[in-house]
Design an enzyme around this catalytic site. Structure first.
Site, PDB file in Angstrom:
ATOM      1  CB  THR A  23      58.638  64.550  13.182  1.00  0.00           C
ATOM      2  OG1 THR A  23      58.832  65.968  13.220  1.00  0.00           O
ATOM      3  CG2 THR A  23      59.962  63.879  12.878  1.00  0.00           C
TER       4      THR A  23
ATOM      5  CG  HIS B  74      63.279  66.393  26.072  1.00  0.00           C
ATOM      6  ND1 HIS B  74      64.412  67.021  25.595  1.00  0.00           N
ATOM      7  CD2 HIS B  74      62.260  66.840  25.277  1.00  0.00           C
ATOM      8  CE1 HIS B  74      64.102  67.798  24.576  1.00  0.00           C
ATOM      9  NE2 HIS B  74      62.803  67.708  24.357  1.00  0.00           N
ATOM     10  NE  ARG B  75      62.510  64.629  20.122  1.00  0.00           N
ATOM     11  CZ  ARG B  75      62.680  65.945  20.326  1.00  0.00           C
ATOM     12  NH1 ARG B  75      63.893  66.467  20.369  1.00  0.00           N
ATOM     13  NH2 ARG B  75      61.640  66.729  20.493  1.00  0.00           N
TER      14      ARG B  75
ATOM     15  CG  ASP C  65      52.922  66.193  22.240  1.00  0.00           C
ATOM     16  OD1 ASP C  65      53.138  66.921  21.253  1.00  0.00           O
ATOM     17  OD2 ASP C  65      52.220  66.560  23.191  1.00  0.00           O
TER      18      ASP C  65
ATOM     19  CE  LYS D  61      60.218  66.670  17.259  1.00  0.00           C
ATOM     20  NZ  LYS D  61      58.763  66.642  17.562  1.00  0.00           N
TER      21      LYS D  61
ATOM     22  CG  PHE E   8      65.106  71.668  16.970  1.00  0.00           C
ATOM     23  CD1 PHE E   8      63.762  71.538  17.290  1.00  0.00           C
ATOM     24  CD2 PHE E   8      65.924  70.551  17.104  1.00  0.00           C
ATOM     25  CE1 PHE E   8      63.240  70.335  17.737  1.00  0.00           C
ATOM     26  CE2 PHE E   8      65.408  69.341  17.553  1.00  0.00           C
ATOM     27  CZ  PHE E   8      64.060  69.233  17.867  1.00  0.00           C
TER      28      PHE E   8
ATOM     29  CD  GLU F 164      41.351  68.935  16.462  1.00  0.00           C
ATOM     30  OE1 GLU F 164      40.876  69.830  17.187  1.00  0.00           O
ATOM     31  OE2 GLU F 164      40.647  68.217  15.724  1.00  0.00           O
TER      32      GLU F 164
ATOM     33  CE  LYS G 298      68.595  69.050  22.170  1.00  0.00           C
ATOM     34  NZ  LYS G 298      67.995  69.717  20.994  1.00  0.00           N
TER      35      LYS G 298
END
Length: 205
Positions: free
Chosen positions: A8, A181-182, A70, A13, A153, A41, A176
């Site tokens: 990234t 989730h991350r 993702d 992030k 964010f 992509e 957080k």
């Protein structure tokens, strides 16, 4: 010290990733810091497929461990949209203030549990020997009626965690990361790497 590439260039992030991976005996580089410019992509139909596409695409540029995520927001009332299209929802150049307001507008008049939503994150890890690991983390919430908070964010200001009475943008970074989730997905990856002996002294607490 080993080096990890995290796929990234998103600074927000990367701040979260570095906090969650604190204690790993390795340097973590973003694409920008590694001087890598690759457009992958993301045409997978699932978060898992897209995360794996990213790590595979980066192998020619990095010999060591590659991590990619993702992630996105699933709003049940909208058929789990924006889902895997979260980053490019309404266009990559559209601000999240506009994206968030668009979601709020679509949920006008929708109340209670019908506003259910979740953040989803899948982390893929490509090891130097070619093995691919993946882990999924989620955090359940509801879409707030108004944006709140200045932390985090993306869609953080509109995702309310009912048990806390706060949006994820109103949480401190440590709060957080503990429930996100991350955070959940990265901690699972840390554990899998330890189990495979990739690190001998990794701190999985």
């Amino acid at each position: 010290m080993k080096k990890i590439l995290f796929a990234t260039s998103n600074e927000g992030k990367m701040r979260e990733v570095r906090m969650i991976l604190q204690g790993i005996p390795a340097e973590v580089f973003s694409l920008k810091e590694a001087g890598i410019q690759v457009d992958v992509e993301e045409n997978g139909e699932t978060f898992e497929e897209n995360a794996i596409l990213k790590v595979k695409a980066l192998r020619p540029y990095w010999d060591g461990l590659i991590l990619a995520d993702d992630s996105g927001l699933e709003v049940d009332w909208l058929g789990k949209a924006p889902g895997v299209c979260s980053a490019r929802y309404m266009g990559h150049e559209t601000s999240y203030d506009i994206k968030n307001q668009a979601i709020l507008d679509q949920l006008q008049g929708v109340e209670g549990e019908d506003r259910s939503a979740r953040f989803v994150c899948v982390i893929a890890a490509l090891l130097p020997d070619g093995e691919i690991l993946s882990a999924r983390g989620t955090i359940e919430g509801v879409i707030a009626h108004h944006p709140a908070g200045s932390g985090g964010f993306g869609y953080d200001p509109i995702v309310l965690i009912p048990s806390l009475g706060k949006t994820t943008a109103e949480l401190s970074p440590s709060e957080k990361n503990e429930i996100s989730h991350r955070g959940k997905a990265l901690r699972q990856i840390r554990k899998l790497l330890l189990e495979r002996g990739y690190y001998e002294d990794i701190d999985c607490q």
